[in-house]
Design an enzyme around this catalytic site. Structure first.
Site, short mmCIF file in Angstrom:
data_model
loop_
_atom_site.label_atom_id
_atom_site.label_comp_id
_atom_site.label_asym_id
_atom_site.label_seq_id
_atom_site.Cartn_x
_atom_site.Cartn_y
_atom_site.Cartn_z
N CYS A 1 0.89 -1.16 0.00
CA CYS A 1 0.00 0.00 0.00
C CYS A 1 0.93 1.21 0.00
CB CYS A 1 -0.90 0.01 1.24
SG CYS A 1 -1.89 1.53 1.32
N CYS B 1 -0.37 4.24 2.26
CA CYS B 1 -0.51 4.15 3.72
C CYS B 1 -0.27 2.73 4.19
CB CYS B 1 -1.86 4.67 4.19
SG CYS B 1 -3.27 4.04 3.28
N SER B 2 -1.32 2.01 4.54
CA SER B 2 -1.13 0.74 5.22
C SER B 2 -2.29 -0.21 4.97
CB SER B 2 -1.03 1.00 6.72
OG SER B 2 -2.14 1.79 7.12
N CYS B 3 -3.02 -0.03 3.85
CA CYS B 3 -4.18 -0.86 3.57
C CYS B 3 -3.76 -2.32 3.49
CB CYS B 3 -4.86 -0.42 2.28
SG CYS B 3 -5.54 1.25 2.43
#
Lengths: 103, 204
Positions: free
Chosen positions: B105, B108-110
């Site tokens: 991702c 971000c951090s999906c």
């Protein structure tokens, strides 16, 4: 315009260094930051994209230097103030009360 | 306040902020303290890569299930009861002898929480997010994975909506293993695409 979060293809950031047998959380406060952020998501005042946008409002150097849950705490605080659920003053006051051991 | 744990040093700014937010939110009745403990317990102990490993093991054993997964991953994963937050729209990516899939991702951090739990720090780190898309082979090398030059690497960038689960290749010499034995070979990293499934000798 801030852009530190848009990391795809950026260079010079060093090795990845995966941690062996990494715990889910590294500190007690990270658990609390995670839980209050998810719980506040249920209030329905913002969606995931808005939460991410709030985290991206950190200045670039701070964004890159912060850990994941530091960004979450920052973003949550911003959203709560923006939506009128808390004020910056009461957050600051409560922080100093806790710091002084009054709470 | 949940302040039972000891501090070896004065609380940091972020610790103070998190405590302040939690106490104010509870005081105003915006969040339920019991729900917080429940959320932590779920993601610390109950939801994790062991979920995804069951999905992968079944896909290896049951070609009908694999087809259901490829057709509608969200529905097929729900057959195990794995669903919900941060996995509302799932897509599975099947590795083959010629294609290796890897998930990132960049923004971000999906990450697919219902099947893998919460993401590790490296997945959310700037170097992984930056380099996975531009130099996947050198990233894989850091994870100890070397693929033949003729294997195509496909890198998938997750979004707030779509989350990916990689189905790693089934290791050789596993013909006689049961579904639950197979699940033990499926590591978290193999389902992100930064690792391969373990060979059966490793767990014997």
């Amino acid at each position: 315009m801030k852009g530190a979060h848009d990391l795809g293809g950026k260079t010079g950031l060093g090795p990845i260094a995966p941690e062996k047998d990494e715990p889910v959380f590294h500190h007690e406060w990270e658990k609390r930051a995670f839980a209050i952020t998810v719980a506040c998501g249920f209030l329905g005042k913002w969606n995931l994209d808005m939460a991410r946008y709030a985290r991206e409002q950190m200045p670039d150097p701070e964004y890159l230097a912060s850990t994941y849950y530091e960004k979450w705490a920052h973003g949550l605080s911003l959203l709560l103030v923006e939506k009128g659920l808390l004020t910056e003053e009461e957050i600051r006051e409560r922080m100093s009360e806790i710091s002084n051991g009054d709470s | 306040m949940s302040s039972k744990h000891k501090h070896a040093h004065p609380p940091s700014e972020v610790e103070l902020k998190v405590k302040a937010l939690e106490s104010l939110l509870i005081e105003k009745g915006l969040i339920d303290p019991l729900a917080l403990d429940e959320l932590i317990d779920i993601y610390e102990h109950r939801v994790g890569p062991q979920n995804g490993a069951q999905v992968v093991a079944r896909a290896w054993c049951d070609s009908d299930y694999l087809h259901r997964l490829l057709d509608n991953a969200t529905e097929a994963i729900r057959e195990f009861g794995f669903e919900g937050r941060q996995g509302e729209d799932m897509v599975v990516l099947e590795n083959t002898p010629t294609v290796h899939n890897m998930v990132v991702c960049t923004l971000c951090s999906c990450y697919p929480w219902p099947v893998l739990g919460l993401p590790p720090v490296w997945y959310k780190s700037a170097p992984y997010r930056a380099r996975a898309v531009s130099e996947p082979r050198s990233v894989l090398a850091e994870f100890g994975v070397e693929l033949s030059e003729d294997v195509e690497i496909r890198v998938w960038d997750s979004t707030a909506e779509v989350r990916y689960l990689v189905i790693p290749m089934r290791p050789e010499g596993t013909e006689n293993l049961s579904e639950s034995e197979l699940a033990e070979l499926v590591t978290r990293d193999s389902m992100i695409g930064t690792g391969l499934a373990l060979s059966p000798e490793v767990i014997q």
